[in-house]
Design a protein around this motif. Sequence first.
Motif, PDB file in Angstrom:
ATOM      1  N   PRO A  68       0.835  -1.204   0.000  1.00 52.77           N
ATOM      2  CA  PRO A  68       0.000   0.000   0.000  1.00 52.77           C
ATOM      3  C   PRO A  68       0.873   1.259   0.000  1.00 52.77           C
ATOM      4  O   PRO A  68       0.353   2.362   0.061  1.00 52.77           O
ATOM      5  CB  PRO A  68      -0.767  -0.112   1.319  1.00 52.77           C
ATOM      6  N   VAL A  69       2.189   1.073  -0.034  1.00 57.02           N
ATOM      7  CA  VAL A  69       3.218   2.103   0.095  1.00 57.02           C
ATOM      8  C   VAL A  69       3.269   2.599   1.539  1.00 57.02           C
ATOM      9  O   VAL A  69       4.265   2.458   2.231  1.00 57.02           O
ATOM     10  CB  VAL A  69       3.025   3.276  -0.883  1.00 57.02           C
ATOM     11  N   PHE A  70       2.178   3.206   2.000  1.00 56.75           N
ATOM     12  CA  PHE A  70       2.071   3.640   3.393  1.00 56.75           C
ATOM     13  C   PHE A  70       0.644   3.393   3.860  1.00 56.75           C
ATOM     14  O   PHE A  70      -0.283   3.332   3.044  1.00 56.75           O
ATOM     15  CB  PHE A  70       2.415   5.132   3.545  1.00 56.75           C
ATOM     16  N   ALA A  71       0.463   3.236   5.160  1.00 48.80           N
ATOM     17  CA  ALA A  71      -0.879   3.139   5.723  1.00 48.80           C
ATOM     18  C   ALA A  71      -1.399   4.561   5.937  1.00 48.80           C
ATOM     19  O   ALA A  71      -0.626   5.514   6.024  1.00 48.80           O
ATOM     20  CB  ALA A  71      -0.849   2.383   7.041  1.00 48.80           C
ATOM     21  N   ILE A  72      -2.720   4.701   6.037  1.00 46.65           N
ATOM     22  CA  ILE A  72      -3.330   6.021   6.228  1.00 46.65           C
ATOM     23  C   ILE A  72      -4.142   6.017   7.522  1.00 46.65           C
ATOM     24  O   ILE A  72      -4.931   5.105   7.775  1.00 46.65           O
ATOM     25  CB  ILE A  72      -4.248   6.381   5.041  1.00 46.65           C
ATOM     26  N   HIS A  73      -3.945   7.046   8.342  1.00 44.25           N
ATOM     27  CA  HIS A  73      -4.689   7.169   9.590  1.00 44.25           C
ATOM     28  C   HIS A  73      -5.200   8.591   9.764  1.00 44.25           C
ATOM     29  O   HIS A  73      -4.693   9.528   9.149  1.00 44.25           O
ATOM     30  CB  HIS A  73      -3.809   6.786  10.782  1.00 44.25           C
ATOM     31  N   LYS A  74      -6.206   8.731  10.593  1.00 45.09           N
ATOM     32  CA  LYS A  74      -6.745  10.055  10.885  1.00 45.09           C
ATOM     33  C   LYS A  74      -5.817  10.786  11.848  1.00 45.09           C
ATOM     34  O   LYS A  74      -5.299  10.188  12.797  1.00 45.09           O
ATOM     35  CB  LYS A  74      -8.144   9.925  11.504  1.00 45.09           C
ATOM     36  N   LYS A  75      -5.595  12.063  11.601  1.00 46.60           N
ATOM     37  CA  LYS A  75      -4.702  12.846  12.450  1.00 46.60           C
ATOM     38  C   LYS A  75      -5.166  12.791  13.902  1.00 46.60           C
ATOM     39  O   LYS A  75      -6.337  12.983  14.216  1.00 46.60           O
ATOM     40  CB  LYS A  75      -4.661  14.295  11.978  1.00 46.60           C
ATOM     41  N   GLY A  76      -4.222  12.495  14.796  1.00 49.42           N
ATOM     42  CA  GLY A  76      -4.538  12.399  16.214  1.00 49.42           C
ATOM     43  C   GLY A  76      -4.921  11.011  16.658  1.00 49.42           C
ATOM     44  O   GLY A  76      -5.102  10.753  17.854  1.00 49.42           O
ATOM     45  N   TYR A  77      -5.015  10.084  15.703  1.00 51.36           N
ATOM     46  CA  TYR A  77      -5.367   8.707  16.005  1.00 51.36           C
ATOM     47  C   TYR A  77      -4.147   7.810  15.766  1.00 51.36           C
ATOM     48  O   TYR A  77      -3.146   8.230  15.208  1.00 51.36           O
ATOM     49  CB  TYR A  77      -6.534   8.238  15.129  1.00 51.36           C
ATOM     50  N   TYR A  78      -4.272   6.554  16.167  1.00 54.75           N
ATOM     51  CA  TYR A  78      -3.166   5.614  16.013  1.00 54.75           C
ATOM     52  C   TYR A  78      -2.830   5.383  14.534  1.00 54.75           C
ATOM     53  O   TYR A  78      -3.724   5.311  13.697  1.00 54.75           O
ATOM     54  CB  TYR A  78      -3.529   4.269  16.671  1.00 54.75           C
ATOM     55  N   GLY A  79      -1.539   5.234  14.242  1.00 56.20           N
ATOM     56  CA  GLY A  79      -1.137   4.878  12.887  1.00 56.20           C
ATOM     57  C   GLY A  79       0.141   5.519  12.410  1.00 56.20           C
ATOM     58  O   GLY A  79       0.668   5.157  11.359  1.00 56.20           O
ATOM     59  N   GLY A  80       0.650   6.484  13.169  1.00 50.70           N
ATOM     60  CA  GLY A  80       1.852   7.183  12.735  1.00 50.70           C
ATOM     61  C   GLY A  80       3.068   6.300  12.582  1.00 50.70           C
ATOM     62  O   GLY A  80       3.990   6.634  11.836  1.00 50.70           O
TER      63      GLY A  80
ATOM     64  N   ILE B  35      -4.473  -0.108  18.959  1.00 52.31           N
ATOM     65  CA  ILE B  35      -3.943  -1.455  19.129  1.00 52.31           C
ATOM     66  C   ILE B  35      -4.353  -2.017  20.490  1.00 52.31           C
ATOM     67  O   ILE B  35      -4.980  -1.336  21.297  1.00 52.31           O
ATOM     68  CB  ILE B  35      -2.409  -1.484  18.998  1.00 52.31           C
ATOM     69  N   LEU B  36      -3.985  -3.252  20.737  1.00 51.62           N
ATOM     70  CA  LEU B  36      -4.332  -3.919  21.982  1.00 51.62           C
ATOM     71  C   LEU B  36      -3.519  -3.362  23.148  1.00 51.62           C
ATOM     72  O   LEU B  36      -2.358  -3.003  22.992  1.00 51.62           O
ATOM     73  CB  LEU B  36      -4.050  -5.424  21.869  1.00 51.62           C
ATOM     74  N   ASP B  37      -4.144  -3.333  24.307  1.00 47.81           N
ATOM     75  CA  ASP B  37      -3.420  -3.090  25.554  1.00 47.81           C
ATOM     76  C   ASP B  37      -3.093  -4.472  26.093  1.00 47.81           C
ATOM     77  O   ASP B  37      -3.973  -5.175  26.604  1.00 47.81           O
ATOM     78  CB  ASP B  37      -4.301  -2.311  26.533  1.00 47.81           C
ATOM     79  N   PHE B  38      -1.843  -4.883  25.980  1.00 47.49           N
ATOM     80  CA  PHE B  38      -1.455  -6.237  26.360  1.00 47.49           C
ATOM     81  C   PHE B  38      -1.519  -6.466  27.872  1.00 47.49           C
ATOM     82  O   PHE B  38      -1.407  -7.607  28.318  1.00 47.49           O
ATOM     83  CB  PHE B  38      -0.049  -6.539  25.851  1.00 47.49           C
ATOM     84  N   ASN B  39      -1.697  -5.404  28.633  1.00 44.81           N
ATOM     85  CA  ASN B  39      -1.796  -5.540  30.085  1.00 44.81           C
ATOM     86  C   ASN B  39      -3.226  -5.638  30.580  1.00 44.81           C
ATOM     87  O   ASN B  39      -3.463  -5.867  31.755  1.00 44.81           O
ATOM     88  CB  ASN B  39      -1.116  -4.353  30.777  1.00 44.81           C
ATOM     89  N   GLU B  40      -4.182  -5.427  29.669  1.00 40.68           N
ATOM     90  CA  GLU B  40      -5.587  -5.439  30.089  1.00 40.68           C
ATOM     91  C   GLU B  40      -6.461  -6.086  29.018  1.00 40.68           C
ATOM     92  O   GLU B  40      -6.688  -5.494  27.955  1.00 40.68           O
ATOM     93  CB  GLU B  40      -6.078  -4.015  30.372  1.00 40.68           C
ATOM     94  N   TYR B  41      -6.942  -7.259  29.301  1.00 41.99           N
ATOM     95  CA  TYR B  41      -7.805  -7.970  28.363  1.00 41.99           C
ATOM     96  C   TYR B  41      -9.031  -7.124  28.012  1.00 41.99           C
ATOM     97  O   TYR B  41      -9.696  -6.575  28.874  1.00 41.99           O
ATOM     98  CB  TYR B  41      -8.260  -9.300  28.963  1.00 41.99           C
ATOM     99  N   GLY B  42      -9.287  -7.002  26.717  1.00 40.83           N
ATOM    100  CA  GLY B  42     -10.469  -6.277  26.244  1.00 40.83           C
ATOM    101  C   GLY B  42     -10.248  -4.809  25.941  1.00 40.83           C
ATOM    102  O   GLY B  42     -11.098  -4.178  25.322  1.00 40.83           O
ATOM    103  N   ALA B  43      -9.102  -4.268  26.367  1.00 40.27           N
ATOM    104  CA  ALA B  43      -8.850  -2.837  26.174  1.00 40.27           C
ATOM    105  C   ALA B  43      -8.133  -2.564  24.855  1.00 40.27           C
ATOM    106  O   ALA B  43      -7.242  -3.309  24.451  1.00 40.27           O
ATOM    107  CB  ALA B  43      -8.016  -2.293  27.332  1.00 40.27           C
ATOM    108  N   ILE B  44      -8.547  -1.475  24.202  1.00 43.91           N
ATOM    109  CA  ILE B  44      -7.926  -1.038  22.949  1.00 43.91           C
ATOM    110  C   ILE B  44      -7.398   0.376  23.165  1.00 43.91           C
ATOM    111  O   ILE B  44      -8.110   1.252  23.638  1.00 43.91           O
ATOM    112  CB  ILE B  44      -8.939  -1.008  21.778  1.00 43.91           C
ATOM    113  N   THR B  45      -6.138   0.597  22.827  1.00 44.23           N
ATOM    114  CA  THR B  45      -5.563   1.931  22.979  1.00 44.23           C
ATOM    115  C   THR B  45      -5.927   2.799  21.773  1.00 44.23           C
ATOM    116  O   THR B  45      -6.190   2.291  20.687  1.00 44.23           O
ATOM    117  CB  THR B  45      -4.035   1.857  23.094  1.00 44.23           C
ATOM    118  N   GLY B  46      -5.904   4.113  21.964  1.00 41.16           N
ATOM    119  CA  GLY B  46      -6.159   5.007  20.838  1.00 41.16           C
ATOM    120  C   GLY B  46      -7.632   5.130  20.520  1.00 41.16           C
ATOM    121  O   GLY B  46      -8.482   4.440  21.080  1.00 41.16           O
ATOM    122  N   GLY B  47      -7.948   6.013  19.580  1.00 36.54           N
ATOM    123  CA  GLY B  47      -9.340   6.242  19.212  1.00 36.54           C
ATOM    124  C   GLY B  47      -9.841   5.268  18.164  1.00 36.54           C
ATOM    125  O   GLY B  47      -9.118   4.395  17.692  1.00 36.54           O
TER     126      GLY B  47
END
Length: 290
Positions: free
Chosen positions: A74-86, A120-132
Amino acid sequence: MFGECHGHVFMDGVNYRAAVARHKNGVDREVVKSCLRAYQEAGITFFREGGDYLGVSSFAAEIAPDYGIDYRSPVFAIHKKGYYGGIVGLAYENMRGFAHLVGDAGRRGADFIKIMFSGILDFNEYGAITGGKLAFREMKELVHICHEEGFAVMVHVNGRETVHGAIESGADSIEHGFYMTEEELSLLAEKGTVWTPTVSPVGNLAGRGLFNESSVKAITESQIVSVRRALALGVHVALGSDAGAVTVPHVAGLYDEYAWLLRAAGGDKERLDGVLEHTERIIKEKFRRH
């Protein structure tokens, strides 16, 4: 061996920052060549890239034929500014900005578009997702723009609600997709959407003391159960390890992922191989610009 349906050539499976440092002043061509050579020597002839912002995947795509590898990027991934993906791509602020990035990816030779719909996943807490996470209306519009330009869409997404929206949005493949319920798995089967469960980035963390071990185990087992159910429902499950992620080295990570999926399949190698072969054919057909 089957192909790697989700990997990042610019990462090294050990240390993200060190990997980025190798390429920050220009692509380290020898590192890329060495990586592709390792896949060639292992007999792995297909690689679907997850993108980066350093130009590494573009260089890899350029030279991959010299190693007998069908390389899709895809060359690069695309994310919304302020959200995960940088860590793997470029940001947009509005739909016009997104459309511009899609056009830029196309001009730079993208085979498909990758979009980040969640954190992405919070590996320290089952069920939690980091970021928006993106709203369904936005997800649908982003996918529509890509399809109008002739691109299939690979989506990074986790969390039941956001995964559900991603499938409904018309995304062509769901990457990661942790914490799905029976409803999302059935929807994957109904719509014929590809799912790359990438168990290895979590499963391979076990016993390393990097995160809460009980959480790592619970997340891994949850994904294994989801894969088992997906196989029973006829979902197009793909073999993709997220190669390059920490604890997922290139080449070896693909074998790890196969082992995780085989466990989910109850050791039924013939059945699993049939699913993986069929899904890889779908990916090869869809994930190229039309």
